[in-house]
Motif scaffolding. Sequence first.
Motif, PDB file in Angstrom:
ATOM      1  N   TYR A 187      -3.827  10.296  -4.886  1.00 13.12           N
ATOM      2  CA  TYR A 187      -5.114  10.495  -4.236  1.00 13.12           C
ATOM      3  C   TYR A 187      -5.838   9.167  -4.011  1.00 13.12           C
ATOM      4  O   TYR A 187      -6.903   8.921  -4.582  1.00 13.12           O
ATOM      5  N   LEU A 188      -5.291   8.317  -3.163  1.00 16.13           N
ATOM      6  CA  LEU A 188      -5.909   7.022  -2.901  1.00 16.13           C
ATOM      7  C   LEU A 188      -6.938   7.107  -1.786  1.00 16.13           C
ATOM      8  O   LEU A 188      -6.707   7.777  -0.778  1.00 16.13           O
ATOM      9  N   TYR A 219       0.852  -1.177   0.000  1.00 18.47           N
ATOM     10  CA  TYR A 219       0.000   0.000   0.000  1.00 18.47           C
ATOM     11  C   TYR A 219       0.890   1.229   0.000  1.00 18.47           C
ATOM     12  O   TYR A 219       1.777   1.354   0.836  1.00 18.47           O
ATOM     13  N   SER A 220       0.657   2.116  -0.937  1.00 15.62           N
ATOM     14  CA  SER A 220       1.425   3.350  -1.000  1.00 15.62           C
ATOM     15  C   SER A 220       0.517   4.527  -0.727  1.00 15.62           C
ATOM     16  O   SER A 220      -0.496   4.695  -1.399  1.00 15.62           O
ATOM     17  N   TYR A 221       0.852   5.317   0.255  1.00 17.68           N
ATOM     18  CA  TYR A 221       0.043   6.461   0.610  1.00 17.68           C
ATOM     19  C   TYR A 221       0.306   7.617  -0.342  1.00 17.68           C
ATOM     20  O   TYR A 221       1.293   7.623  -1.069  1.00 17.68           O
ATOM     21  N   PRO A 222      -0.561   8.640  -0.357  1.00 21.84           N
ATOM     22  CA  PRO A 222      -0.361   9.787  -1.229  1.00 21.84           C
ATOM     23  C   PRO A 222       1.024  10.395  -1.051  1.00 21.84           C
ATOM     24  O   PRO A 222       1.592  10.408   0.029  1.00 21.84           O
ATOM     25  N   ASN A 223       1.538  10.923  -2.158  1.00 18.79           N
ATOM     26  CA  ASN A 223       2.844  11.551  -2.260  1.00 18.79           C
ATOM     27  C   ASN A 223       3.993  10.560  -2.198  1.00 18.79           C
ATOM     28  O   ASN A 223       5.154  10.943  -2.135  1.00 18.79           O
ATOM     29  N   GLU A 224       3.685   9.263  -2.172  1.00 16.95           N
ATOM     30  CA  GLU A 224       4.709   8.257  -2.294  1.00 16.95           C
ATOM     31  C   GLU A 224       4.551   7.595  -3.647  1.00 16.95           C
ATOM     32  O   GLU A 224       3.593   7.846  -4.375  1.00 16.95           O
ATOM     33  N   GLN A 225       5.465   6.722  -4.001  1.00 11.60           N
ATOM     34  CA  GLN A 225       5.386   6.041  -5.278  1.00 11.60           C
ATOM     35  C   GLN A 225       4.691   4.707  -5.121  1.00 11.60           C
ATOM     36  O   GLN A 225       4.921   3.982  -4.162  1.00 11.60           O
ATOM     37  N   TYR A 284      -9.556  -4.694  -2.971  1.00 13.76           N
ATOM     38  CA  TYR A 284     -10.361  -5.873  -3.313  1.00 13.76           C
ATOM     39  C   TYR A 284     -11.229  -6.310  -2.138  1.00 13.76           C
ATOM     40  O   TYR A 284     -10.766  -6.432  -1.000  1.00 13.76           O
ATOM     41  N   SER A 285     -12.504  -6.568  -2.431  1.00 11.97           N
ATOM     42  CA  SER A 285     -13.442  -7.086  -1.435  1.00 11.97           C
ATOM     43  C   SER A 285     -13.655  -8.567  -1.681  1.00 11.97           C
ATOM     44  O   SER A 285     -14.302  -8.958  -2.655  1.00 11.97           O
ATOM     45  N   GLU A 286     -13.125  -9.387  -0.795  1.00 15.85           N
ATOM     46  CA  GLU A 286     -13.248 -10.838  -0.951  1.00 15.85           C
ATOM     47  C   GLU A 286     -14.699 -11.292  -0.875  1.00 15.85           C
ATOM     48  O   GLU A 286     -15.142 -12.133  -1.658  1.00 15.85           O
ATOM     49  N   LYS A 287     -15.473 -10.736   0.043  1.00 16.19           N
ATOM     50  CA  LYS A 287     -16.854 -11.189   0.202  1.00 16.19           C
ATOM     51  C   LYS A 287     -17.711 -10.828  -1.001  1.00 16.19           C
ATOM     52  O   LYS A 287     -18.724 -11.486  -1.267  1.00 16.19           O
ATOM     53  N   ASP A 288     -17.302  -9.790  -1.754  1.00 17.54           N
ATOM     54  CA  ASP A 288     -18.055  -9.377  -2.943  1.00 17.54           C
ATOM     55  C   ASP A 288     -17.410  -9.848  -4.232  1.00 17.54           C
ATOM     56  O   ASP A 288     -17.984  -9.692  -5.304  1.00 17.54           O
ATOM     57  N   GLU A 289     -16.191 -10.393  -4.138  1.00 17.69           N
ATOM     58  CA  GLU A 289     -15.432 -10.895  -5.284  1.00 17.69           C
ATOM     59  C   GLU A 289     -15.260  -9.852  -6.387  1.00 17.69           C
ATOM     60  O   GLU A 289     -15.448 -10.114  -7.577  1.00 17.69           O
ATOM     61  N   GLN A 290     -14.878  -8.645  -5.976  1.00 22.66           N
ATOM     62  CA  GLN A 290     -14.640  -7.533  -6.894  1.00 22.66           C
ATOM     63  C   GLN A 290     -14.018  -6.392  -6.102  1.00 22.66           C
ATOM     64  O   GLN A 290     -14.017  -6.418  -4.866  1.00 22.66           O
ATOM     65  N   PRO A 291     -13.526  -5.368  -6.770  1.00 15.21           N
ATOM     66  CA  PRO A 291     -12.970  -4.232  -6.027  1.00 15.21           C
ATOM     67  C   PRO A 291     -14.057  -3.348  -5.450  1.00 15.21           C
ATOM     68  O   PRO A 291     -15.112  -3.174  -6.058  1.00 15.21           O
ATOM     69  N   GLU A 292     -13.804  -2.813  -4.256  1.00 16.94           N
ATOM     70  CA  GLU A 292     -14.715  -1.785  -3.744  1.00 16.94           C
ATOM     71  C   GLU A 292     -14.405  -0.448  -4.402  1.00 16.94           C
ATOM     72  O   GLU A 292     -15.271   0.408  -4.499  1.00 16.94           O
ATOM     73  N   TRP A 293     -13.157  -0.267  -4.853  1.00 19.24           N
ATOM     74  CA  TRP A 293     -12.804   0.883  -5.680  1.00 19.24           C
ATOM     75  C   TRP A 293     -11.565   0.569  -6.500  1.00 19.24           C
ATOM     76  O   TRP A 293     -10.766  -0.303  -6.152  1.00 19.24           O
ATOM     77  N   VAL A 294     -11.451   1.285  -7.614  1.00 21.82           N
ATOM     78  CA  VAL A 294     -10.254   1.279  -8.451  1.00 21.82           C
ATOM     79  C   VAL A 294      -9.856   2.735  -8.644  1.00 21.82           C
ATOM     80  O   VAL A 294     -10.703   3.587  -8.929  1.00 21.82           O
ATOM     81  N   GLY A 295      -8.571   3.041  -8.460  1.00 25.99           N
ATOM     82  CA  GLY A 295      -8.087   4.408  -8.606  1.00 25.99           C
ATOM     83  C   GLY A 295      -6.901   4.485  -9.544  1.00 25.99           C
ATOM     84  O   GLY A 295      -6.029   3.612  -9.527  1.00 25.99           O
ATOM     85  N   TYR A 296      -6.850   5.525 -10.352  1.00 23.09           N
ATOM     86  CA  TYR A 296      -5.732   5.703 -11.274  1.00 23.09           C
ATOM     87  C   TYR A 296      -5.691   7.137 -11.783  1.00 23.09           C
ATOM     88  O   TYR A 296      -6.677   7.876 -11.706  1.00 23.09           O
ATOM     89  N   GLU A 297      -4.535   7.516 -12.286  1.00 24.27           N
ATOM     90  CA  GLU A 297      -4.392   8.798 -12.957  1.00 24.27           C
ATOM     91  C   GLU A 297      -4.522   8.572 -14.452  1.00 24.27           C
ATOM     92  O   GLU A 297      -3.836   7.724 -15.018  1.00 24.27           O
ATOM     93  N   LEU A 298      -5.416   9.299 -15.077  1.00 22.12           N
ATOM     94  CA  LEU A 298      -5.600   9.218 -16.520  1.00 22.12           C
ATOM     95  C   LEU A 298      -4.959  10.453 -17.143  1.00 22.12           C
ATOM     96  O   LEU A 298      -5.531  11.544 -17.125  1.00 22.12           O
ATOM     97  N   PHE A 342     -12.733   9.036   0.412  1.00 22.34           N
ATOM     98  CA  PHE A 342     -12.112   8.986  -0.916  1.00 22.34           C
ATOM     99  C   PHE A 342     -10.837   9.807  -1.046  1.00 22.34           C
ATOM    100  O   PHE A 342      -9.942   9.445  -1.813  1.00 22.34           O
ATOM    101  N   PHE A 343     -10.720  10.903  -0.345  1.00 21.00           N
ATOM    102  CA  PHE A 343      -9.527  11.737  -0.482  1.00 21.00           C
ATOM    103  C   PHE A 343      -8.995  12.137   0.892  1.00 21.00           C
ATOM    104  O   PHE A 343      -8.983  13.317   1.254  1.00 21.00           O
ATOM    105  N   PRO A 344      -8.552  11.160   1.673  1.00 22.14           N
ATOM    106  CA  PRO A 344      -8.162  11.437   3.061  1.00 22.14           C
ATOM    107  C   PRO A 344      -6.914  12.296   3.195  1.00 22.14           C
ATOM    108  O   PRO A 344      -6.693  12.887   4.261  1.00 22.14           O
ATOM    109  N   LYS A 345      -6.098  12.388   2.157  1.00 25.11           N
ATOM    110  CA  LYS A 345      -4.852  13.136   2.273  1.00 25.11           C
ATOM    111  C   LYS A 345      -4.934  14.561   1.739  1.00 25.11           C
ATOM    112  O   LYS A 345      -3.958  15.297   1.780  1.00 25.11           O
TER     113      LYS A 345
END
Length: 277
Positions: A56-57, A41-47, A75-89, A253-256
């Motif tokens: 902005y994780l 897990y990488s927090y904001p402002n890290e790589q 990833y949510s194991e009980k739901d078998e999918q991500p609860e969120w996906v984040g990326y820079e476009l 969504f934007f704790p930092k």
Amino acid sequence: MKCSKIIVFSISFIGMVFISSCKKDSNSNEIFTSDSTSVSYSYPNEQVAHNITFDYLPTSTTNQIINHKYYTLSYSEKDEQPEWVGYELKANYIVNNNFKRPYFIDDPKVTTGSADWRNYKNSGYDKGHLCPAADMEFDKNAYNETFYTSNISPQDRGFNGGVWNRLEQKTRYWASMYDGVYVITGGVLKGSLKSIGKEKVTVPDYFYKILLDNSNGKYKMIAFLMPNKKSEKPLYSFVVSVDSIEKLTGIDFFPKLEDKLEDSLEKNVSYNLWLFN
């Protein structure tokens, strides 16, 4: 499920690294490259993995953060999918290379095992990308990584090919217009929801997409909440506050972001700063 696990705790302000090896029992309903034993897990402002920076994780309610090269997910194991996906476009990601679509495969970095694509077969639902393949056509490996089953969620076919596709196209338009945007997206995995397949993949009733633009130090944010069904409504009719999505999901969504800025942006429901034409 048979599982062997080694957990290594690294005590520092940047968090912990979990190293695990776990195989899914093929008879069980339980259930960012290719090193399947390393999750960080990488927090904001890290790589994040492979030196691709995403500042902005969101928080994770599942404690299973997966870093791929160009996107991160919780990833949510009980739901078998991500609860969120984040990326820079980024603006220079918006190209059309017409890559051949690969098969969907399990994500080797999900320690509990991501859902098999066969759960979707004859379900009536599409394997809906959350980080769209079309957002990653600038690079063949980046494109292929979007076909991990950890990056999909059951979507109504009229929704996936219709209003959700329109929103994805508009997001790429904004990324080009504003020299890149940050994207957070997922299904609302709360409430009494139906499921599909042997692994009981949850079918969200709603999907959200949150965009953050930071152009020359000036921030703007917009969020959409859409029912998982076909719609001909204009995109702006689905604009909501980020606060309202946080209440639905339990995710910060934007704790930092600086607190006053975060509060101001997340309460906003105006779309006047975003070009819809």
